[in-house]
Design a protein around this motif. Structure first.
Motif, mmCIF file in Angstrom:
data_model
loop_
_atom_site.group_PDB
_atom_site.id
_atom_site.type_symbol
_atom_site.label_atom_id
_atom_site.label_comp_id
_atom_site.label_asym_id
_atom_site.label_seq_id
_atom_site.Cartn_x
_atom_site.Cartn_y
_atom_site.Cartn_z
ATOM 1 N N GLY A 79 32.435 -9.024 -38.405
ATOM 2 C CA GLY A 79 33.620 -10.005 -38.728
ATOM 3 C C GLY A 79 33.846 -10.601 -37.520
ATOM 4 N N ILE A 363 30.363 -11.144 -47.200
ATOM 5 C CA ILE A 363 29.208 -11.985 -47.259
ATOM 6 C C ILE A 363 28.132 -11.127 -46.415
ATOM 7 C CG2 ILE A 363 27.751 -13.843 -46.443
ATOM 8 C CD1 ILE A 363 29.890 -15.508 -47.517
ATOM 9 N N LEU B 106 30.212 -27.713 -39.035
ATOM 10 C CA LEU B 106 31.081 -26.595 -39.493
ATOM 11 C C LEU B 106 30.741 -25.267 -38.592
ATOM 12 C CD1 LEU B 106 33.324 -25.971 -41.703
ATOM 13 C CD2 LEU B 106 31.471 -25.061 -43.006
ATOM 14 N N ILE B 108 30.121 -22.103 -38.566
ATOM 15 C CA ILE B 108 29.644 -21.061 -39.672
ATOM 16 C C ILE B 108 30.176 -19.673 -39.391
ATOM 17 C CG2 ILE B 108 27.746 -20.014 -40.767
ATOM 18 C CD1 ILE B 108 26.180 -22.771 -40.671
ATOM 19 N N GLU B 109 30.068 -19.587 -38.050
ATOM 20 C CA GLU B 109 30.735 -17.882 -37.887
ATOM 21 C C GLU B 109 31.957 -17.939 -38.362
ATOM 22 O OE1 GLU B 109 29.585 -18.210 -33.616
ATOM 23 O OE2 GLU B 109 31.184 -16.825 -33.348
ATOM 24 N N ALA B 111 33.777 -19.966 -40.376
ATOM 25 C CA ALA B 111 33.715 -19.978 -41.805
ATOM 26 C C ALA B 111 33.446 -18.790 -42.653
ATOM 27 C CB ALA B 111 32.964 -21.270 -42.397
ATOM 28 N N LEU B 112 32.617 -18.201 -42.353
ATOM 29 C CA LEU B 112 32.041 -16.788 -42.906
ATOM 30 C C LEU B 112 32.987 -15.716 -42.522
ATOM 31 C CD1 LEU B 112 28.127 -16.886 -42.820
ATOM 32 C CD2 LEU B 112 29.672 -17.661 -44.795
ATOM 33 N N THR B 113 33.266 -15.574 -41.475
ATOM 34 C CA THR B 113 33.994 -14.055 -41.094
ATOM 35 C C THR B 113 35.369 -14.476 -41.087
ATOM 36 O OG1 THR B 113 34.094 -15.013 -38.846
ATOM 37 C CG2 THR B 113 32.435 -13.581 -39.277
ATOM 38 N N GLU B 162 29.786 -31.488 -44.904
ATOM 39 C CA GLU B 162 30.244 -30.015 -45.392
ATOM 40 C C GLU B 162 31.683 -30.209 -45.159
ATOM 41 O OE1 GLU B 162 28.194 -28.480 -42.197
ATOM 42 O OE2 GLU B 162 26.363 -28.252 -43.246
#
Lengths: 561, 334
Positions: A79, A363, B106, B108-109, B111-113, B162
């Motif tokens: 994370g 994810i 965007l 992405i780091e 956005a995902l984490t 995006e």
């Protein structure tokens, strides 16, 4: 026996010098197929270049690996952003680039930049090319030594043992070695007389000479140091023979060595140092030097142009295709929606997993979906031009004009053009596939003409070129310009019957590989045999008597559309 | 390497050096395109230029190199409003770079984490108020070159992708270099570069020797070498700075405008970019030379750089474009 072991001695010397001054000399371009000589040389690399780590890279190495990037699996897991350090990190290292001849232009430019700006990386580029294949010039130019081990047999290559203490001493002495000013001038002049355009080469000679002096524990560079260094660095780069009164020694290569040693003995006294240097380099040139010049030049241009159009798999533009699962690299774009959709069904399970951190969305790396695009590949137009007989010169000139006109129009359509001329008994690739008008003008400035009509050989050369470029991602089309009287067969015999039979055979092969073609008849009267040939190729037949460049290019464009 | 090779120590290549200096005086001239052989000092000159230029004042945390807090496009990321002096940015654009890296995308780091929608500025943001250098520009993917030139001309980067909608200023001088034998640029792209220069290995033997001598001195004892050339670099920096100040006051007579137009008509260059660039470059040259008005001699000096890449290609004309420009200059400005 002498020549191969000379190559090995050069290799040993180059490695020793590189061991002492890896950042200044930058590296070695090693042309060798896999074999005992190459294995032994590579085995010696690690110890020689220590304490630098020897890292292996290959043309497929991704940017993430080379220059660092995001470690996706670890990032998603923890994370937080986890970055990987690229191979071209901070510490000066030595790199072993395998299959350098397949290095794409993009990677070449990035490696070259890393070597220019970063803190003294050394690169050993292995060139495993056959015939025309050659490593990118941008890399070769940046490496001090070019060594060819292809002629070294396993008996000629004793193990390389370097004295690490001596190297350490030499490394420390290197800063103190000074170089007399006149050597700088001499080396530059000699480089120019050998037709070496790049100024990196003389610079490498001076560094190598200084390194030699350091190894021999001198404080000042001597003439002998410079001579050895010049032979080693300039030798493989020379593109022309010096204009020198003793020109004849190179005309008759068989007695070159002994003549040279004689001159070395007798003329050392009265000659100025510059000439001694020039002779030393000339003596180190291989015997088939003149032939090789031609080869390397064609290889060079072929590489330059082949690379720029090739390998357009197009994962960034073109028509979109469904997203696919894949690794997130620098060249790919993530499809966020598809990624989330892939992860959605697993959310409840992943949340329940005992080790799962508190997070809204879970994810994993395996969910990542990438955007894919499909792109049409570039076209290549291969001209096979009949350069035989009386009308040859006019036809070649018009073909050349047509090539240039097509190229001038080619930008918008991404077309490449190549030109094959057939005359006498064989076909020559005069212009390797290119989009460059500059290169075309240079290479087609003088065209040879006259002799028999080996139509089959011309078609065969066109077919081979079409096949080899197809693997590089181009779509070839063949345009044949001839007045049609094929009279030389594939094996070189002068026989009309077997010549036209051979031509038909090759034509059938071209059709079988579904290569589109076009036959332009430049004869005054339309030839029945050419109409037959066009039928065999299942190609359009265009009689264009007294065709000029504009007509030819218009006709070809009409067929291509 | 600690410090790049000094700009003023580069032997010869006067046209390239002049073109770079002029864009430093007036960035609105547009980019510089350097075409030529390997080992002729293209990259050396660009990297040296960065060291030569005076530092710029930027907000400490601003990824967009903003000159003051009020100008920051994204005030949320700023922690301190302090201004610091930074060297003029010279950003290398690697080949094979993706559109995301260039314009920004965007993050992405994040956005995902963290599930946050945040914009990650790209290379264009970092190059703001500086230089963007592309080696082997002729091998760069065409759509990236399109995009770069578009931003370079408009001075603003607009991102609509995006779910993001961002615009930020991106004014930079584009410097492209390459070897024409490896492929050419489309004429539409050539036209967008302000100046274009051709470099070749020096053919004069004394020049070549001098190049090697200086390079050797630099590699042998970089500090002493830099010390030796620092005064010349400083003088050039001063000339650039005073040129910038003088630029706004340069007077241009109508006669000069007419000459610009006549020259471009004679050469048949498409569009009006030719005239504009020629005029701007001539003004910058006048400012650099300490003149108050633009003279015909300025036009004459800069015409080849400003126009040689704007000619209609005539593949059957053997003369190079440089010769054609010089021929026209001799006829029109006689």
């Amino acid at each position: 026996m002498t020549a191969p072991s000379q190559d090995w001695q050069n290799a040993t010397l180059a490695l020793t010098l590189l061991a002492v001054d890896p950042s200044g000399l930058a590296g070695i371009m090693l042309r060798a197929r896999s074999g005992p000589a190459r294995d032994r040389f590579i085995a010696a690399l690690g110890p020689a270049l220590s304490p630098r780590a020897l890292k292996r890279i290959h043309p497929g190495t991704t940017d993430d690996q080379l220059f660092g990037g995001l470690d996706l699996t670890a990032t998603l897991d923890r994370g937080e952003a986890v970055l990987t350090e690229g191979l071209f990190g901070d510490a000066p290292s030595a790199f072993l680039l395998t299959m350098a001849e397949r290095c794409p232009p993009g990677l070449t430019a990035r490696i070259a930049r890393a070597m220019d700006t970063a803190n003294g990386h050394a690169l050993i580029a292995l060139d495993e090319g056959i015939d025309d294949e050659a490593p990118p010039e941008a890399l070769a130019d940046r490496l001090a030594f070019h060594i060819d081990l292809n002629a070294v047999t396993h008996r000629d290559c004793p193990e390389i043992i370097l004295d690490s203490d001596r190297i350490e001493i030499a490394r420390n002495r290197l800063q103190k070695v000074s170089i007399p000013a006149e050597f700088i001038a001499n080396v530059t002049k000699v480089g120019m007389q050998l037709g070496i355009g790049s100024l990196r080469a003389p610079n490498f000679v001076l560094r190598a000479a200084r390194t030699l002096a350091a190894i021999q524990k001198q404080d000042i560079v001597t003439q002998a140091n410079v001579t050895t260094a010049a032979a080693l660095v300039f030798g493989p780069r020379a593109t022309m023979l010096p204009e020198d009164p003793q020109q004849d020694q190179t005309e008759s290569p068989s007695n070159e060595p002994e003549q040279d040693t004689e001159q070395g003995k007798t003329e050392t006294v009265e000659q100025i140092p510059e000439e001694i240097l020039l002779q030393a380099v000339a003596a180190s040139l291989p015997k088939d030097f003149l032939d090789r010049i031609k080869d390397t030049q064609s290889a060079r241009t072929a590489q330059g142009s082949g690379g720029s159009g090739a390998a357009r798999k197009g994962n960034r533009r073109g028509r979109p295709k469904p997203s696919q699962r894949g690794q997130l690299g620098s060249a790919a774009r993530i499809d966020l929606i598809a990624t989330l959709r892939a992860a959605a069904p697993w959310q409840s399970i992943r949340k329940q997993a005992a080790y799962a951190p508190q997070r809204n969305i879970h994810i994993r790396a395996s969910d990542i979906r990438l955007k894919k695009f499909e792109e049409k590949s570039d076209r290549l137009l291969i001209f096979a031009v009949d350069a035989s007989g009386s009308a040859a010169l006019a036809r070649l000139a018009e073909a050349k004009g047509a090539v240039e006109l097509l190229l001038a129009e080619a930008y918008a359509r991404r077309d490449h053009v190549a030109l094959i001329a057939f005359r006498g008994t064989k076909a020559d690739l005069l212009l390797p596939p290119t989009r460059s008008l500059v290169q075309t003008k240079r290479r087609l400035s003088s065209l040879p003409g006259g002799g028999g009509t080996p139509l089959a050989a011309g078609l065969e050369a066109a077919l081979l070129l079409a096949e080899s470029t197809r693997t590089k991602g181009l779509t070839p089309t063949i345009a044949v310009l001839t007045d049609g009287r094929a009279n030389i067969a594939l094996d070189g015999t002068a026989s009309r019957i077997s010549a036209s039979e051979d031509a038909r055979t090759v034509a059938r092969q071209i059709r079988a590989r579904q290569t589109p073609a076009l036959v332009i008849d430049t004869g005054n009267r339309p030839q029945g045999s050419l109409q037959d040939l066009a039928r065999e190729l299942s190609a359009p037949y265009l009689p264009l008597p007294r065709a000029d460049a504009h007509k030819v290019s218009q006709a070809i464009e009409a067929v291509l559309e | 390497m600690t410090h790049p090779f000094p700009f003023s120590a580069i032997v010869g290549q006067d046209e390239m050096k002049l073109a770079m200096v002029l864009t430093a005086i007036d960035p609105s001239i547009g980019g510089v395109l350097v075409f030529g052989d390997r080992g002729t000092g293209k990259s050396t000159a660009v990297r040296a230029l960065a060291a030569l230029l005076p530092p710029i004042k930027v907000v400490t945390d601003c990824p967009y190199n903003s000159a003051s807090f009020a100008q920051c496009p994204d005030p949320d990321v700023i922690k301190t409003r302090k201004l610091v002096n930074r060297p003029t940015p010279v950003i290398d654009l690697p080949l094979g770079v993706t559109e995301d890296r260039v314009v920004g995308a965007l993050d992405i780091e994040k956005a995902l984490t963290e599930g946050k929608k945040q914009f990650e500025p790209g290379l264009l943001a970092r190059a703001h108020r500086g230089y963007l250098y592309i080696d082997e520009v002729n091998l760069l993917e065409d759509h990236i070159v399109d995009l770069l030139l578009d931003v370079a001309v408009s001075g603003e980067n607009v991102v609509e992708r995006e779910g993001l909608s961002i615009r930020h200023p991106a004014r930079f001088v584009l410097v492209g270099s390459g070897n024409p034998e490896e492929g050419e640029l489309r004429p539409q792209l050539l036209d967008r570069f302000g100046l274009s220069v051709e470099v070749a290995s020096p053919t004069d033997i004394e020049d070549r020797i001098e190049v090697i001598r200086r390079r050797d001195a630099y590699e042998n004892d970089a500090d002493a070498f830099l010390e030796h050339w620092s005064s010349e670099d400083a003088a050039l920096r001063k000339a650039i700075l005073s040129g910038r100040r003088r630029l706004a006051k340069i007077r241009t007579d109508d006669a000069i405008l007419a000459e610009c137009a006549k020259l471009c008509v004679a050469l048949g260059s498409d569009g009006l970019r030719g005239e504009l660039t020629l005029l701007r470059a001539a003004r910058a040259l006048a400012a650099f030379r300490g003149n108050r008005i633009v003279k015909t001699s300025h036009l004459r000096e800069i015409a080849a750089s400003a126009l040689r890449h704007r000619l209609r290609r005539d593949p059957l004309d053997e003369a190079g474009s440089t010769t054609r420009v010089l021929r026209a200059v001799d006829q029109v400005l006689a």
